[in-house]
Design a protein around this motif. Sequence first.
Motif, PDB file in Angstrom:
ATOM      1  N   LEU A 188      98.368  -4.518 -15.375  1.00 36.79           N
ATOM      2  CA  LEU A 188      99.225  -3.686 -16.211  1.00 36.79           C
ATOM      3  C   LEU A 188     100.672  -4.176 -16.180  1.00 36.79           C
ATOM      4  CD1 LEU A 188      97.815  -0.174 -15.246  1.00 36.79           C
ATOM      5  CD2 LEU A 188      97.656  -1.241 -17.503  1.00 36.79           C
ATOM      6  N   GLU A 189     101.159  -4.504 -15.012  1.00 34.58           N
ATOM      7  CA  GLU A 189     102.550  -4.963 -14.888  1.00 34.58           C
ATOM      8  C   GLU A 189     102.786  -6.273 -15.625  1.00 34.58           C
ATOM      9  OE1 GLU A 189     103.849  -3.053 -10.581  1.00 34.58           O
ATOM     10  OE2 GLU A 189     102.762  -4.944 -10.608  1.00 34.58           O
ATOM     11  N   ARG A 190     101.764  -7.110 -15.684  1.00 41.71           N
ATOM     12  CA  ARG A 190     101.889  -8.395 -16.365  1.00 41.71           C
ATOM     13  C   ARG A 190     101.586  -8.314 -17.857  1.00 41.71           C
ATOM     14  NH1 ARG A 190      98.442 -11.531 -11.655  1.00 41.71           N
ATOM     15  NH2 ARG A 190     100.044 -11.431 -10.016  1.00 41.71           N
ATOM     16  N   GLY A 191     101.194  -7.146 -18.332  1.00 41.28           N
ATOM     17  CA  GLY A 191     100.895  -6.980 -19.737  1.00 41.28           C
ATOM     18  C   GLY A 191      99.601  -7.627 -20.179  1.00 41.28           C
ATOM     19  N   VAL A 192      98.664  -7.761 -19.266  1.00 38.80           N
ATOM     20  CA  VAL A 192      97.383  -8.390 -19.602  1.00 38.80           C
ATOM     21  C   VAL A 192      96.573  -7.444 -20.490  1.00 38.80           C
ATOM     22  CG1 VAL A 192      95.204  -9.255 -18.664  1.00 38.80           C
ATOM     23  CG2 VAL A 192      97.357  -9.671 -17.437  1.00 38.80           C
ATOM     24  N   PRO A 193      96.079  -7.918 -21.654  1.00 39.48           N
ATOM     25  CA  PRO A 193      95.216  -7.065 -22.492  1.00 39.48           C
ATOM     26  C   PRO A 193      93.908  -6.769 -21.766  1.00 39.48           C
ATOM     27  CG  PRO A 193      96.055  -8.950 -23.726  1.00 39.48           C
ATOM     28  CD  PRO A 193      96.355  -9.219 -22.288  1.00 39.48           C
ATOM     29  N   LEU A 310     103.078   5.769  -5.906  1.00 42.93           N
ATOM     30  CA  LEU A 310     102.628   4.382  -5.852  1.00 42.93           C
ATOM     31  C   LEU A 310     103.534   3.492  -6.685  1.00 42.93           C
ATOM     32  CD1 LEU A 310     100.534   2.398  -4.827  1.00 42.93           C
ATOM     33  CD2 LEU A 310      98.996   3.166  -6.623  1.00 42.93           C
ATOM     34  N   GLY A 311     103.915   3.976  -7.866  1.00 44.67           N
ATOM     35  CA  GLY A 311     104.809   3.208  -8.724  1.00 44.67           C
ATOM     36  C   GLY A 311     106.178   3.009  -8.104  1.00 44.67           C
ATOM     37  N   GLU A 312     106.701   4.048  -7.458  1.00 41.43           N
ATOM     38  CA  GLU A 312     108.011   3.951  -6.800  1.00 41.43           C
ATOM     39  C   GLU A 312     107.968   2.951  -5.656  1.00 41.43           C
ATOM     40  OE1 GLU A 312     108.500   7.968  -5.659  1.00 41.43           O
ATOM     41  OE2 GLU A 312     108.968   8.675  -7.705  1.00 41.43           O
ATOM     42  N   GLN A 313     106.850   2.903  -4.965  1.00 42.07           N
ATOM     43  CA  GLN A 313     106.708   1.987  -3.833  1.00 42.07           C
ATOM     44  C   GLN A 313     106.707   0.546  -4.278  1.00 42.07           C
ATOM     45  OE1 GLN A 313     103.489   0.339  -3.113  1.00 42.07           O
ATOM     46  NE2 GLN A 313     104.110  -0.573  -1.165  1.00 42.07           N
ATOM     47  N   ARG A 314     106.281   0.285  -5.516  1.00 44.82           N
ATOM     48  CA  ARG A 314     106.187  -1.089  -5.992  1.00 44.82           C
ATOM     49  C   ARG A 314     107.506  -1.631  -6.505  1.00 44.82           C
ATOM     50  NH1 ARG A 314     101.737  -3.568  -6.097  1.00 44.82           N
ATOM     51  NH2 ARG A 314     102.201  -4.886  -7.892  1.00 44.82           N
ATOM     52  N   GLY A 315     108.528  -0.762  -6.666  1.00 39.84           N
ATOM     53  CA  GLY A 315     109.854  -1.257  -6.998  1.00 39.84           C
ATOM     54  C   GLY A 315     110.064  -1.509  -8.480  1.00 39.84           C
ATOM     55  N   PRO A 316     111.151  -2.253  -8.844  1.00 36.57           N
ATOM     56  CA  PRO A 316     111.484  -2.508 -10.239  1.00 36.57           C
ATOM     57  C   PRO A 316     110.340  -3.174 -10.994  1.00 36.57           C
ATOM     58  CG  PRO A 316     113.271  -3.209  -8.794  1.00 36.57           C
ATOM     59  CD  PRO A 316     112.091  -2.907  -7.921  1.00 36.57           C
ATOM     60  N   LYS A 317     110.202  -2.787 -12.269  1.00 37.90           N
ATOM     61  CA  LYS A 317     109.118  -3.303 -13.089  1.00 37.90           C
ATOM     62  C   LYS A 317     109.617  -4.373 -14.054  1.00 37.90           C
ATOM     63  CE  LYS A 317     106.750  -0.158 -11.094  1.00 37.90           C
ATOM     64  NZ  LYS A 317     107.834   0.426 -10.332  1.00 37.90           N
ATOM     65  N   PRO A 318     108.758  -5.327 -14.414  1.00 35.12           N
ATOM     66  CA  PRO A 318     109.151  -6.334 -15.395  1.00 35.12           C
ATOM     67  C   PRO A 318     109.250  -5.713 -16.776  1.00 35.12           C
ATOM     68  CG  PRO A 318     106.823  -6.536 -14.851  1.00 35.12           C
ATOM     69  CD  PRO A 318     107.389  -5.531 -13.922  1.00 35.12           C
ATOM     70  N   HIS A 319     110.028  -6.347 -17.670  1.00 34.94           N
ATOM     71  CA  HIS A 319     110.119  -5.869 -19.051  1.00 34.94           C
ATOM     72  C   HIS A 319     108.777  -6.072 -19.729  1.00 34.94           C
ATOM     73  CE1 HIS A 319     114.396  -5.174 -18.808  1.00 34.94           C
ATOM     74  NE2 HIS A 319     114.584  -6.402 -18.347  1.00 34.94           N
ATOM     75  N   SER A 320     108.340  -5.052 -20.488  1.00 33.42           N
ATOM     76  CA  SER A 320     107.074  -5.150 -21.204  1.00 33.42           C
ATOM     77  C   SER A 320     107.298  -5.685 -22.600  1.00 33.42           C
ATOM     78  CB  SER A 320     106.391  -3.787 -21.256  1.00 33.42           C
ATOM     79  OG  SER A 320     107.238  -2.837 -21.852  1.00 33.42           O
TER      80      SER A 320
END
Length: 320
Positions: A188-193, A310-320
Amino acid sequence: MSGPKILVTGASGFVGEAVVFRLLLDRKLIPIAAARGATRLNGLCAVVPFELTDSKVLPDLGDVQVVIHTAARVHVMNETAIDALTEFRKVNVEGTLRLARRAAESGVKRFIFISSIKVNGESTVLGKPFNANDFPAPADPYGVSKHEAEEALKQIGLDTGMEVVIIRPPLVYGPGVKANFLSMMRWLERGVPLPLGAINNRRSLVAIENLVDLINVCISHPEAAGNTFLVSDGEDLSISQLLRRMADALGVRPRLLAIPSWMLNLGASLIGRRDLAQRLCGSLQVDISKTCDILGWRPVISVDKALRHLGEQRGPKPHS
C-alpha cells in the motif's frame, strides 16, 4: 514492585514482548521474561534464558504463580523441513509439555497457553464462524501440533491440579507485526496495484492490544481456569475493506483492482498457489461470545484505532 511473579515465554517475540510491557505498565504483577536470544526487555525486568528444545535451558519456576506460554515454532510459509510435523512437534508439543510438567512440579497455579485458531481449521463458511466448542479440525502441521499440545496440557491439568487456560487467536497485528500483514502495508505504501478490490470474504483479526488485554484478564479471572477461548477485534472485514482501512490509517491511497475472486483462484491454481488464494479470498471468522460471556471481556480497541496506532508507528508516508 511487589506482587505475584508471572513468567512469560517467547518474551523477545511479537506477542510475548507485548505481554511483558503490559505487565510492566500495570505494576501489579512481576513479569519474568523468558527469551531466546536478545530482547529489548533487558534492564526493564528480570530476563532468563529459555529454549523450548533444550531441557537444560528451563527457567526456575519455584516462586512463579502463572506461566504465559507464547513461545512456539510458528507457521512457516515456505516450509523446507522434510518432515514438518516432526519439527513442529519438537517445539510446540514436546517443548511445551516439558515446560508445563516443570511448572506443575514447581507449584505454578495457572498455565496460559497461546494456541492458534488453526486448531479449529483453515477456513469457515461465510457467516458461520468457528466457536470454542467446535470439534478441532487442524489441517496443517502447525495446527496439528498446537492441537496436540492443547490436549496434552488439559491432561496435565487434570493430573496435577494446575489450571490450564487456552487462547486461540487468529491473525495478530500491531506495531512490530511481520509476515503477510507487513507485506500488505508495504504494498500500500508503495502504491502497488492489488487485484483485491472485489473480494467479499470475511476474516477475523485481533489487534495485539486486544489479545494482550485478554491474556491479562486470564491471569486471575477465576472462570478462566480449564477453558478454551477464541479472541478477535469483534469486527470481521473483507480483504478489500481491510486494505482500504489500512491505507487510510497509513495516509495513502489504495490502488485496488476489482478482479473477481474466481479469476484470482484460477490464476493461483495455475501457478500452484491455491493456499495464497485461500488466505486472500477465503473466510475465517471466529465467534467470541463465549469469551465475552464467561470473562465479561470486550475488545478494548477498535480495528480503526489499532490500525491508526500501527500507521503512527511506521512514521512519515511517501507521496502517493
